[in-house]
Scaffold this active site. Structure first.
Site, PDB file in Angstrom:
ATOM      1  CE  LYS A   1      -1.149 -24.755 -13.659  1.00 27.87           C
ATOM      2  NZ  LYS A   1      -1.640 -25.665 -14.733  1.00 27.87           N
TER       3      LYS A   1
ATOM      4  CD1 TRP B   1      -6.135 -14.753 -11.456  1.00 23.95           C
ATOM      5  CD2 TRP B   1      -8.344 -14.915 -11.189  1.00 23.95           C
ATOM      6  NE1 TRP B   1      -6.481 -13.906 -10.443  1.00 23.95           N
ATOM      7  CE2 TRP B   1      -7.844 -13.981 -10.259  1.00 23.95           C
ATOM      8  CE3 TRP B   1      -9.717 -15.184 -11.190  1.00 23.95           C
ATOM      9  CZ2 TRP B   1      -8.647 -13.311  -9.347  1.00 23.95           C
ATOM     10  CZ3 TRP B   1     -10.533 -14.512 -10.290  1.00 23.95           C
ATOM     11  CH2 TRP B   1     -10.008 -13.586  -9.379  1.00 23.95           C
TER      12      TRP B   1
ATOM     13  CG  ASN C   1     -10.151  -1.939  -3.042  1.00 20.95           C
ATOM     14  OD1 ASN C   1      -8.990  -2.060  -3.386  1.00 20.95           O
ATOM     15  ND2 ASN C   1     -10.864  -0.843  -3.285  1.00 20.95           N
ATOM     16  CG  PHE C   2      -8.098  -1.913   0.730  1.00 21.31           C
ATOM     17  CD1 PHE C   2      -9.464  -1.702   0.877  1.00 21.31           C
ATOM     18  CD2 PHE C   2      -7.285  -0.830   0.421  1.00 21.31           C
ATOM     19  CE1 PHE C   2     -10.013  -0.423   0.755  1.00 21.31           C
ATOM     20  CE2 PHE C   2      -7.826   0.448   0.284  1.00 21.31           C
ATOM     21  CZ  PHE C   2      -9.186   0.654   0.455  1.00 21.31           C
ATOM     22  CG  LEU C   3      -4.788  -9.198  -2.968  1.00 19.79           C
ATOM     23  CD1 LEU C   3      -4.875 -10.238  -1.852  1.00 19.79           C
ATOM     24  CD2 LEU C   3      -5.090  -9.838  -4.318  1.00 19.79           C
TER      25      LEU C   3
ATOM     26  CB  SER D   1       6.665 -14.894  -5.865  1.00 15.80           C
ATOM     27  OG  SER D   1       6.637 -13.621  -6.457  1.00 15.80           O
ATOM     28  CE  LYS D   2       7.654 -16.527   1.065  1.00 15.31           C
ATOM     29  NZ  LYS D   2       8.714 -17.540   0.754  1.00 15.31           N
TER      30      LYS D   2
ATOM     31  CB  THR E   1     -10.428  -1.953 -10.335  1.00 17.15           C
ATOM     32  OG1 THR E   1     -10.120  -1.458  -9.044  1.00 17.15           O
ATOM     33  CG2 THR E   1     -11.819  -1.536 -10.742  1.00 17.15           C
TER      34      THR E   1
ATOM     35  CG  LEU F   1     -13.223   3.975  -2.559  1.00 14.42           C
ATOM     36  CD1 LEU F   1     -13.622   3.862  -1.111  1.00 14.42           C
ATOM     37  CD2 LEU F   1     -13.234   5.404  -3.065  1.00 14.42           C
TER      38      LEU F   1
HETATM   39  C1  NHW Z   1     -18.376 -14.201  -4.942  1.00 16.17           C
HETATM   40  C2  NHW Z   1     -17.299 -13.361  -4.199  1.00 16.17           C
HETATM   41  C3  NHW Z   1     -15.906 -13.424  -4.963  1.00 16.17           C
HETATM   42  C4  NHW Z   1     -14.859 -12.514  -4.192  1.00 16.17           C
HETATM   43  C5  NHW Z   1     -13.455 -12.623  -4.851  1.00 16.17           C
HETATM   44  C6  NHW Z   1     -13.471 -11.903  -6.231  1.00 16.17           C
HETATM   45  C7  NHW Z   1     -12.067 -11.915  -6.847  1.00 16.17           C
HETATM   46  C8  NHW Z   1     -11.146 -10.896  -6.142  1.00 16.17           C
HETATM   47  C9  NHW Z   1      -9.731 -10.920  -6.738  1.00 16.17           C
HETATM   48  C10 NHW Z   1      -8.797  -9.979  -5.994  1.00 16.17           C
HETATM   49  C11 NHW Z   1      -9.058  -8.526  -6.354  1.00 16.17           C
HETATM   50  C12 NHW Z   1      -8.099  -7.577  -5.620  1.00 16.17           C
HETATM   51  C13 NHW Z   1      -8.407  -6.149  -5.998  1.00 16.17           C
HETATM   52  C14 NHW Z   1      -7.523  -5.152  -5.310  1.00 16.17           C
HETATM   53  O1  NHW Z   1      -7.144  -5.334  -4.164  1.00 16.17           O
HETATM   54  C15 NHW Z   1      -7.055  -3.909  -6.087  1.00 16.17           C
HETATM   55  S1  NHW Z   1      -5.620  -4.385  -7.131  1.00 16.17           S
HETATM   56  C16 NHW Z   1      -4.291  -4.136  -5.976  1.00 16.17           C
HETATM   57  C17 NHW Z   1      -3.670  -5.458  -5.576  1.00 16.17           C
HETATM   58  N1  NHW Z   1      -2.637  -5.226  -4.583  1.00 16.17           N
HETATM   59  C18 NHW Z   1      -1.392  -4.799  -4.904  1.00 16.17           C
HETATM   60  O2  NHW Z   1      -1.056  -4.632  -6.058  1.00 16.17           O
HETATM   61  C19 NHW Z   1      -0.478  -4.528  -3.725  1.00 16.17           C
HETATM   62  C20 NHW Z   1       0.952  -4.937  -4.000  1.00 16.17           C
HETATM   63  N2  NHW Z   1       1.038  -6.310  -4.466  1.00 16.17           N
HETATM   64  C21 NHW Z   1       0.817  -7.357  -3.609  1.00 16.17           C
HETATM   65  O3  NHW Z   1       0.503  -7.214  -2.440  1.00 16.17           O
HETATM   66  C22 NHW Z   1       0.918  -8.757  -4.216  1.00 16.17           C
HETATM   67  O4  NHW Z   1       1.687  -8.687  -5.395  1.00 16.17           O
HETATM   68  C23 NHW Z   1      -0.470  -9.357  -4.545  1.00 16.17           C
HETATM   69  C24 NHW Z   1      -1.194  -9.647  -3.240  1.00 16.17           C
HETATM   70  C25 NHW Z   1      -1.280  -8.414  -5.407  1.00 16.17           C
HETATM   71  C26 NHW Z   1      -0.256 -10.679  -5.302  1.00 16.17           C
HETATM   72  O5  NHW Z   1       0.547 -11.536  -4.509  1.00 16.17           O
HETATM   73  P1  NHW Z   1       1.910 -12.170  -5.125  1.00 16.17           P
HETATM   74  O6  NHW Z   1       2.723 -12.651  -3.996  1.00 16.17           O
HETATM   75  O7  NHW Z   1       2.480 -11.169  -6.065  1.00 16.17           O
HETATM   76  O8  NHW Z   1       1.397 -13.415  -6.045  1.00 16.17           O
HETATM   77  P2  NHW Z   1       1.033 -14.866  -5.520  1.00 16.17           P
HETATM   78  O9  NHW Z   1       0.543 -14.834  -4.130  1.00 16.17           O
HETATM   79  O10 NHW Z   1       2.203 -15.759  -5.788  1.00 16.17           O
HETATM   80  O11 NHW Z   1      -0.194 -15.278  -6.465  1.00 16.17           O
HETATM   81  C27 NHW Z   1      -0.083 -15.161  -7.888  1.00 16.17           C
HETATM   82  C28 NHW Z   1      -1.486 -15.241  -8.418  1.00 16.17           C
HETATM   83  O12 NHW Z   1      -2.224 -14.078  -7.977  1.00 16.17           O
HETATM   84  C29 NHW Z   1      -2.744 -13.410  -9.111  1.00 16.17           C
HETATM   85  N3  NHW Z   1      -2.775 -11.960  -8.863  1.00 16.17           N
HETATM   86  C30 NHW Z   1      -1.727 -11.114  -8.812  1.00 16.17           C
HETATM   87  N4  NHW Z   1      -2.143  -9.859  -8.574  1.00 16.17           N
HETATM   88  C31 NHW Z   1      -3.508  -9.920  -8.470  1.00 16.17           C
HETATM   89  C32 NHW Z   1      -4.523  -8.937  -8.239  1.00 16.17           C
HETATM   90  N5  NHW Z   1      -4.229  -7.630  -8.070  1.00 16.17           N
HETATM   91  N6  NHW Z   1      -5.825  -9.329  -8.209  1.00 16.17           N
HETATM   92  C33 NHW Z   1      -6.137 -10.636  -8.398  1.00 16.17           C
HETATM   93  N7  NHW Z   1      -5.211 -11.631  -8.627  1.00 16.17           N
HETATM   94  C34 NHW Z   1      -3.911 -11.258  -8.658  1.00 16.17           C
HETATM   95  C35 NHW Z   1      -1.783 -13.749 -10.243  1.00 16.17           C
HETATM   96  O13 NHW Z   1      -2.437 -13.539 -11.477  1.00 16.17           O
HETATM   97  C36 NHW Z   1      -1.508 -15.221  -9.950  1.00 16.17           C
HETATM   98  O14 NHW Z   1      -2.615 -16.007 -10.355  1.00 16.17           O
HETATM   99  P3  NHW Z   1      -2.535 -16.816 -11.764  1.00 16.17           P
HETATM  100  O15 NHW Z   1      -1.405 -17.817 -11.592  1.00 16.17           O
HETATM  101  O16 NHW Z   1      -3.876 -17.441 -11.965  1.00 16.17           O
HETATM  102  O17 NHW Z   1      -2.224 -15.762 -12.815  1.00 16.17           O
HETATM  103  C1  NZE Z   2      -8.571   1.505  -7.646  1.00 14.79           C
HETATM  104  N1  NZE Z   2      -7.981   0.765  -6.509  1.00 14.79           N
HETATM  105  C2  NZE Z   2      -8.330  -0.682  -6.542  1.00 14.79           C
HETATM  106  C3  NZE Z   2      -6.555   1.034  -6.262  1.00 14.79           C
HETATM  107  C4  NZE Z   2      -5.656   0.524  -7.343  1.00 14.79           C
HETATM  108  N2  NZE Z   2      -5.173  -0.730  -7.401  1.00 14.79           N
HETATM  109  N3  NZE Z   2      -4.354  -0.841  -8.504  1.00 14.79           N
HETATM  110  C5  NZE Z   2      -4.312   0.366  -9.152  1.00 14.79           C
HETATM  111  C6  NZE Z   2      -3.660   0.803 -10.306  1.00 14.79           C
HETATM  112  C7  NZE Z   2      -3.843   2.123 -10.721  1.00 14.79           C
HETATM  113  C8  NZE Z   2      -4.704   2.991  -9.995  1.00 14.79           C
HETATM  114  C9  NZE Z   2      -4.929   4.377 -10.434  1.00 14.79           C
HETATM  115  C10 NZE Z   2      -6.247   4.827 -10.606  1.00 14.79           C
HETATM  116  C11 NZE Z   2      -6.487   6.124 -10.989  1.00 14.79           C
HETATM  117  C12 NZE Z   2      -5.389   6.979 -11.206  1.00 14.79           C
HETATM  118  F1  NZE Z   2      -5.602   8.233 -11.597  1.00 14.79           F
HETATM  119  C13 NZE Z   2      -4.060   6.543 -11.011  1.00 14.79           C
HETATM  120  C14 NZE Z   2      -3.848   5.226 -10.637  1.00 14.79           C
HETATM  121  O1  NZE Z   2      -2.602   4.696 -10.429  1.00 14.79           O
HETATM  122  C15 NZE Z   2      -1.496   5.523 -10.856  1.00 14.79           C
HETATM  123  C16 NZE Z   2      -0.243   4.686 -10.648  1.00 14.79           C
HETATM  124  N4  NZE Z   2      -0.015   4.589  -9.211  1.00 14.79           N
HETATM  125  C17 NZE Z   2      -0.179   3.470  -8.533  1.00 14.79           C
HETATM  126  C18 NZE Z   2       0.182   3.786  -7.216  1.00 14.79           C
HETATM  127  N5  NZE Z   2       0.539   5.093  -7.170  1.00 14.79           N
HETATM  128  C19 NZE Z   2       0.386   5.590  -8.414  1.00 14.79           C
HETATM  129  C20 NZE Z   2      -5.339   2.567  -8.853  1.00 14.79           C
HETATM  130  C21 NZE Z   2      -5.146   1.256  -8.442  1.00 14.79           C
END
Ligand code: NHW
Ligand code: NZE
Length: 392
Positions: free
Chosen positions: A7, A9, A140-142, A150-151, A176, A392
């Site tokens: 919804k 994306w 990064n670091f979202l 999930s809010k 990423t 990173l």
């Molecule tokens: C021109 C400049 C543009 C700059 C911006 C570029 C874009 C940058 C984009 C960001 C890049 C970050 C890169 C990065 O940091 C590296 S990826 C690491 C992301 N962080 C974590 O995994 C930490 C643990 N998880 C959480 O904190 C939460 O689960 C997060 C905050 C991840 C989602 O919070 P939640 O409470 O679990 O979920 P809702 O709030 O209810 O929201 C649900 C919606 O969020 C979509 N979602 C879920 N995970 C996502 C993710 N990793 N990227 C993008 N979107 C993500 C999901 O598809 C859904 O949308 P949809 O309904 O359309 O499917």
């Molecule tokens: C890149 N940077 C955005 C952090 C990041 N976000 N989401 C991820 C998902 C996988 C990897 C990753 C990248 C390289 C690697 F060798 C192992 C990895 O994850 C192993 C699984 N894991 C997750 C946490 N502890 C262990 C990084 C990331």
């Protein structure tokens, strides 16, 4: 699966799954820049109890709050056994490259308690896509606190960082994730090379192979006590011009890669204790720098283990070999990582990494890392070996 609804994306200028087969769509920016006067001037609305805060990572107190939020609520592996534990020095390194914007380090606090409950960051980067050098934000670091998941807070975080990036007249981003979103430009496999197999097995990161004993496993992963390449030494400031030349030339072969100048190389590659390690090979004959390798330090907390709390992991960063075989260079990287007491050395199958992974006894990880561009369409998905970018 591809049929699930996104919804948020679906509303964004990113490659959409429904357009995957439509090769008539041109490569490049999806939406044109809007005039700065038309960019929303005020922050997006948050739910009533919360307020935006710009995080000054140079403030010890704020940096500690960000560290604690991430340390308790950031990315875990699929089995929730490990969680990334980025250090404060690492976060300052990651968020303070040349030309950074403090306003792109965005937090959400609870108004009453002032508790930091969410975070997202951007840093500026020049990213080349084929022959197009594009000013982008690397996002990064979202992170949203476990209690606020999930809010639909994440879309608000993403829209707010997008707005603040637009205010600096930047219209593309790179990021990423371990999750599949619309739409990856490539999906990389990560690999792990055991350095301390006994600890990795004790904590459940690895399992004893079939017909393998612990002592046989320790012997399998044993490394020499010292590096083998003549002239292999720690990188120093005086090496920045040579390393920049090596890296810029090397990265030209990839479809997507950073466009790094000497200031960027000084920031991203010069060694910083406990954050980034880099080594050059200076030919003993010519005293020229012919190769370099680098890896960053990113520990993971081990969740709920009685005796081990931290997994010390090294992550392959940028490596260029012009004289030393890449296999030998990367084996020397393993040897110095072992000397520095790392438990595991991780690498993605990007750039030329797949040429050494199996031979150096890396094992495949249990997931993928997907790469994304925001507001920039690529006609075809890339192979990991066409990617020259490590986030990173
Ligand atoms: C021109 C400049 C543009 C700059 C911006 C570029 C874009 C940058 C984009 C960001 C890049 C970050 C890169 C990065 O940091 C590296 S990826 C690491 C992301 N962080 C974590 O995994 C930490 C643990 N998880 C959480 O904190 C939460 O689960 C997060 C905050 C991840 C989602 O919070 P939640 O409470 O679990 O979920 P809702 O709030 O209810 O929201 C649900 C919606 O969020 C979509 N979602 C879920 N995970 C996502 C993710 N990793 N990227 C993008 N979107 C993500 C999901 O598809 C859904 O949308 P949809 O309904 O359309 O499917
Ligand atoms: C890149 N940077 C955005 C952090 C990041 N976000 N989401 C991820 C998902 C996988 C990897 C990753 C990248 C390289 C690697 F060798 C192992 C990895 O994850 C192993 C699984 N894991 C997750 C946490 N502890 C262990 C990084 C990331």
């Amino acid at each position: 699966t591809l049929s699930q609804r996104h919804k948020f994306w679906e509303t964004q200028p990113v490659g959409q799954f429904k357009d995957l087969r439509d090769t008539s769509l041109p490569e490049g920016p999806i939406e044109s820049p809007t005039p700065l006067s038309e960019v929303k001037q005020e922050p997006y609305n948050l739910p009533n109890l919360y307020e935006w805060v710009t995080c000054d990572m140079d403030s010890e107190e704020t940096c500690a709050e960000v560290y604690n939020l991430l340390s308790n609520n950031y990315v875990e592996d699929d089995e929730n056994m490990f969680r990334f534990n980025y250090s404060k020095e690492f976060l300052r390194w990651a968020l303070h490259p040349p030309g950074y914007y403090k306003s792109w380090h965005i937090g959400v606090r609870v108004k009453s308690s002032k508790k930091l409950v969410a975070f997202i960051t951007g840093i500026p980067a020049r990213i080349r896509v084929r022959s197009d050098v594009v000013s982008m934000a690397e996002v990064n670091f979202l992170c949203v606190h476990k209690k606020l998941r999930s809010k639909r807070l994440a879309p608000v975080m993403i829209k707010e960082v997008t707005r603040r990036v637009h205010l600096e007249n930047i219209w593309q981003a790179a990021y990423t994730a371990g999750v599949v979103l619309p739409t990856p430009i490539t999906s990389c496999q990560y690999w792990h090379r055991s350095l301390n197999p006994k600890k990795l097995i004790d904590v459940g990161f690895s399992r004893l192979g079939p017909r393998m004993t612990m002592s046989r496993t320790m012997k399998l992963y044993k490394l020499p006590d010292s590096t083998v390449t003549p002239g292999f030494r720690k990188m120093e400031l005086r090496d920045v011009p040579a390393v920049t030349r090596l890296l810029r030339t090397y990265l030209l072969q990839f479809v997507v890669a950073p466009d790094l100048d000497e200031l960027d190389v000084e920031h991203w590659i010069l060694p910083k204790e406990g954050v980034i390690d880099s080594y050059v090979v200076e030919s003993p004959e010519t005293h020229k720098v012919t190769d370099f390798c680098s890896f960053y330090t990113l520990p993971s907390s081990i969740l709920g283990h009685p005796t081990h709390s931290t997994l010390k992991a090294a992550y392959s960063y940028y490596n260029v070999s012009t004289k030393t075989p890449l296999l030998q260079l990367m084996n020397d990287a393993l040897i110095v990582a072992k000397q520095k007491d790392f438990d595991v050395f991780n690498a993605l199958d990007v750039m030329h990494n797949e040429t050494f992974l199996k031979e150096l006894k890396y094992g495949p990880g249990d997931g993928k890392l997907h790469y994304y561009l925001y507001n920039y369409r690529l006609k075809h998905i890339l192979r990991p070996s066409e990617l020259g970018l490590v986030l990173l």
